[in-house]
Design an enzyme around this catalytic site. Sequence first.
Site, short mmCIF file in Angstrom:
data_model
loop_
_atom_site.label_atom_id
_atom_site.label_comp_id
_atom_site.label_asym_id
_atom_site.label_seq_id
_atom_site.Cartn_x
_atom_site.Cartn_y
_atom_site.Cartn_z
N GLN A 31 -6.27 1.88 1.56
CA GLN A 31 -5.47 2.80 2.37
C GLN A 31 -6.34 3.90 2.98
OE1 GLN A 31 -1.33 4.52 1.11
NE2 GLN A 31 -2.89 5.76 0.13
N HIS A 83 -5.05 1.30 -2.88
CA HIS A 83 -3.60 1.42 -3.12
C HIS A 83 -3.23 0.53 -4.30
CE1 HIS A 83 0.79 1.40 -1.39
NE2 HIS A 83 0.74 1.64 -2.68
N HIS A 92 2.04 3.32 -12.37
CA HIS A 92 2.97 2.55 -11.54
C HIS A 92 2.34 1.23 -11.10
CE1 HIS A 92 5.79 1.54 -8.31
NE2 HIS A 92 4.74 1.40 -7.52
N GLU A 93 1.08 1.29 -10.66
CA GLU A 93 0.42 0.09 -10.18
C GLU A 93 0.22 -0.93 -11.30
OE1 GLU A 93 -0.38 -0.78 -6.95
OE2 GLU A 93 0.91 0.94 -6.56
N HIS A 121 2.40 -4.23 -10.80
CA HIS A 121 1.54 -5.32 -10.33
C HIS A 121 0.60 -5.86 -11.41
CE1 HIS A 121 2.90 -4.48 -6.25
NE2 HIS A 121 2.61 -3.22 -6.43
#
Length: 226
Positions: free
Chosen positions: A34, A61, A114-115, A119
């Site tokens: 990003q 990101h 969060h990542e 993911h």
Amino acid sequence: MGAKGWFILKLLMFQGLFVSRPQEDFDFFYLVLQWPGAYCDTKRACCYPTSGKPAADFGIHGLWPNYNGGSWPSNCDPDSQFDRSQISDLVSSLKKNWPTLSCPSNEGFKFWEHEWEKHGTCSESVMDQHDYFENALKLKEKANLLQILTNSGINPDDGFYSLTKITNAIKNGIGFTPGIECNKDPERNDQLHQIYICVDTSGTEFIECPVLPRGRCPSQLQFSKF
């Protein structure tokens, strides 16, 4: 298929034994990088991390498992919670190369959590939490996108550049075609926002993308200052 075959198939489905593919299975990764200038140059708020303004460079990101058909798994293992102690040796590099720009200003642990949970847990069949973040850092360094672009005369100077020129510069630099994603600034200029590079299922080698992201860009886009 005869009546007997259908009966057996329905029985297997009912028993939960007929599964098309496990949720944790995937075909490739997107390494998503990003540009901070484009992230901040929008109507939404942008806050620098507590460590200060990041360098004018592409930041990670995420490293996202995907399917060849264009869909993706997510939140594959709710029991595999983010553990910052597992990445203690990577924190300084993460702050530099995977900085948070969300508000309020923070260290970045919420972003990384969060990542991982969305993911990273879908890639546990090939890498643990430490490997997930370490591999992403190594891939970002390997790509060296800003150097590739500036070597081709594409600079973050608020100038407008050809989408074809940007794509070809990256393809020539890494050997594979990237996906390009744009956003719009408050003046409605289309800006270079994110670059997607495909990675094999080991999370270590770039590959040609089985499918490119759906985001579209115009033929000319702005490479914003940061």
